[in-house]
Design an enzyme around this catalytic site. Structure first.
Site, PDB file in Angstrom:
ATOM      1  N   MET A  94       0.885  -1.014   0.001  1.00 63.87           N
ATOM      2  CA  MET A  94      -0.173   0.124  -0.083  1.00 63.87           C
ATOM      3  C   MET A  94       1.014   1.785   0.182  1.00 63.87           C
ATOM      4  O   MET A  94       1.090   2.084   0.524  1.00 63.87           O
ATOM      5  CB  MET A  94      -0.989  -0.017   1.201  1.00 63.87           C
ATOM      6  CG  MET A  94      -1.765  -1.310   1.086  1.00 63.87           C
ATOM      7  SD  MET A  94      -2.633  -1.605  -1.125  1.00 63.87           S
ATOM      8  CE  MET A  94      -4.517  -1.648  -0.178  1.00 63.87           C
ATOM      9  N   LEU A  97       4.484   3.056  -6.032  1.00 59.12           N
ATOM     10  CA  LEU A  97       5.963   3.022  -5.921  1.00 59.12           C
ATOM     11  C   LEU A  97       6.386   4.432  -7.344  1.00 59.12           C
ATOM     12  O   LEU A  97       5.629   5.407  -7.862  1.00 59.12           O
ATOM     13  CB  LEU A  97       6.045   2.158  -7.136  1.00 59.12           C
ATOM     14  CG  LEU A  97       6.028   0.816  -6.616  1.00 59.12           C
ATOM     15  CD1 LEU A  97       5.499  -0.412  -7.597  1.00 59.12           C
ATOM     16  CD2 LEU A  97       7.234   0.119  -5.433  1.00 59.12           C
ATOM     17  N   HIS A 113      -4.960  -6.493  -7.417  1.00 60.85           N
ATOM     18  CA  HIS A 113      -6.633  -5.124  -7.084  1.00 60.85           C
ATOM     19  C   HIS A 113      -7.375  -6.127  -7.476  1.00 60.85           C
ATOM     20  O   HIS A 113      -8.287  -6.426  -7.777  1.00 60.85           O
ATOM     21  CB  HIS A 113      -6.207  -4.620  -7.768  1.00 60.85           C
ATOM     22  CG  HIS A 113      -7.108  -3.255  -7.422  1.00 60.85           C
ATOM     23  ND1 HIS A 113      -6.721  -2.234  -6.213  1.00 60.85           N
ATOM     24  CD2 HIS A 113      -8.441  -2.502  -8.090  1.00 60.85           C
ATOM     25  CE1 HIS A 113      -8.043  -1.283  -6.346  1.00 60.85           C
ATOM     26  NE2 HIS A 113      -8.744  -1.527  -6.806  1.00 60.85           N
TER      27      HIS A 113
HETATM   28  C1  GAR Z   1      -5.650  -8.142  -1.697  1.00 60.13           C
HETATM   29  O1  GAR Z   1      -7.084  -7.854  -0.952  1.00 60.13           O
HETATM   30  C2  GAR Z   1      -5.456  -6.891  -2.307  1.00 60.13           C
HETATM   31  O2  GAR Z   1      -6.634  -7.103  -3.521  1.00 60.13           O
HETATM   32  C3  GAR Z   1      -5.515  -5.713  -1.779  1.00 60.13           C
HETATM   33  O3  GAR Z   1      -4.672  -6.103  -0.600  1.00 60.13           O
HETATM   34  C4  GAR Z   1      -5.306  -7.189  -0.171  1.00 60.13           C
HETATM   35  C5  GAR Z   1      -3.971  -7.139   0.385  1.00 60.13           C
HETATM   36  O4  GAR Z   1      -4.433  -8.723   1.175  1.00 60.13           O
HETATM   37  N1  GAR Z   1      -4.451  -4.492  -2.804  1.00 60.13           N
HETATM   38  C6  GAR Z   1      -5.094  -3.614  -3.292  1.00 60.13           C
HETATM   39  O5  GAR Z   1      -6.149  -2.880  -3.080  1.00 60.13           O
HETATM   40  C7  GAR Z   1      -3.915  -2.994  -4.152  1.00 60.13           C
HETATM   41  N2  GAR Z   1      -3.785  -1.384  -4.524  1.00 60.13           N
HETATM   42  P1  GAR Z   1      -3.114  -9.330   1.597  1.00 60.13           P
HETATM   43  O6  GAR Z   1      -2.912  -9.016   2.217  1.00 60.13           O
HETATM   44  O7  GAR Z   1      -4.221 -10.265   2.546  1.00 60.13           O
HETATM   45  O8  GAR Z   1      -2.761 -10.205   0.200  1.00 60.13           O
END
Ligand code: GAR
Length: 206
Positions: A94, A97, A113
């Site tokens: 999060m 980059l 995403h």
């Molecule tokens: C996931 O849902 C991923 O798709 C999202 O954060 C979560 C992380 O979960 N990513 C974003 O929103 C990127 N823009 P995790 O740490 O359990 O993999």
């Protein structure tokens, strides 16, 4: 010719369930690769704990110890280069980059995403889907470029949005698909089956 394993570097900021799905795919032998390093900008990221359990090098890179975003990114680049990674996977990373990072690893960074991009980029995409009244949402694996949650799309998976859904129910349904399509996209990448053509990603022998 000495062949070395295909090396993945993972950047994660939180829970690390996608990271776990990648590690599990490697350990099952579904991905002919190794996770060479896990980097996080969050000291207490569960992702780091998960990686340590699998004896993977896990590093917390503290943004507060760098004077600016560029020097933080430089340190991330240095650590990934040191490990000679072939692919970088953002797994719930999060932090945006910078241009140098993206240019250094052009065409070698994947992100997941939890929406069907280009719908609902940015924060709280599951809430955005609910608020919009969409009947379908899902997840997207895409190559990373400078714009946030943009870049050529590798794979997507859709799920229904049910009338009874709150954000937790929808997030969980999407997450199950994330854990399927992220390893699948990585496999396509390491088998050299992806070609970026304009905005599209062509998949060889699909
Ligand atoms: C996931 O849902 C991923 O798709 C999202 O954060 C979560 C992380 O979960 N990513 C974003 O929103 C990127 N823009 P995790 O740490 O359990 O993999």
């Amino acid at each position: 010719m000495i062949s070395r394993p295909f090396k993945i570097g993972i950047l994660a900021s939180g829970r690390g369930s996608n990271l776990q799905a990648i590690i599990d795919s490697v350990e099952r032998g579904d991905l002919d690769a190794e996770v060479a390093v896990i980097l996080s900008n969050k000291e207490n990221a569960q992702a780091l704990e998960r990686g340590k359990k699998h004896n993977i090098e896990c590093v917390f890179v503290d943004p507060k110890t760098y004077p600016d975003k560029e020097s933080f990114d430089c340190e991330m680049i240095r650590r990934l280069r040191e490990k000679q990674v072939d692919l970088i996977c953002l797994a719930g990373y999060m932090r945006i980059l910078g241009a140098e990072f993206i240019a250094t690893f052009q065409g070698k960074i994947l992100n997941i995403h939890p929406s069907l991009l280009p719908a609902f980029p940015g924060l709280s995409p599951q809430q955005q889907a609910l608020d919009s009244g969409a009947k379908t949402s899902g997840c997207t694996v895409h190559f990373v470029e400078l714009a946030v949650d943009a870049g050529p799309i590798v794979l997507q998976s859709s799920v229904p949005v049910r009338d009874s859904d709150g954000v937790d129910e929808l997030s969980q349904r999407i997450l199950e698909q994330e854990h399927i399509i992220y390893p699948r996209a990585i496999k396509l990448f390491l088998e050299n089956r992806l070609t970026i053509s304009g905005r599209r990603v062509l998949i060889k022998d699909d």
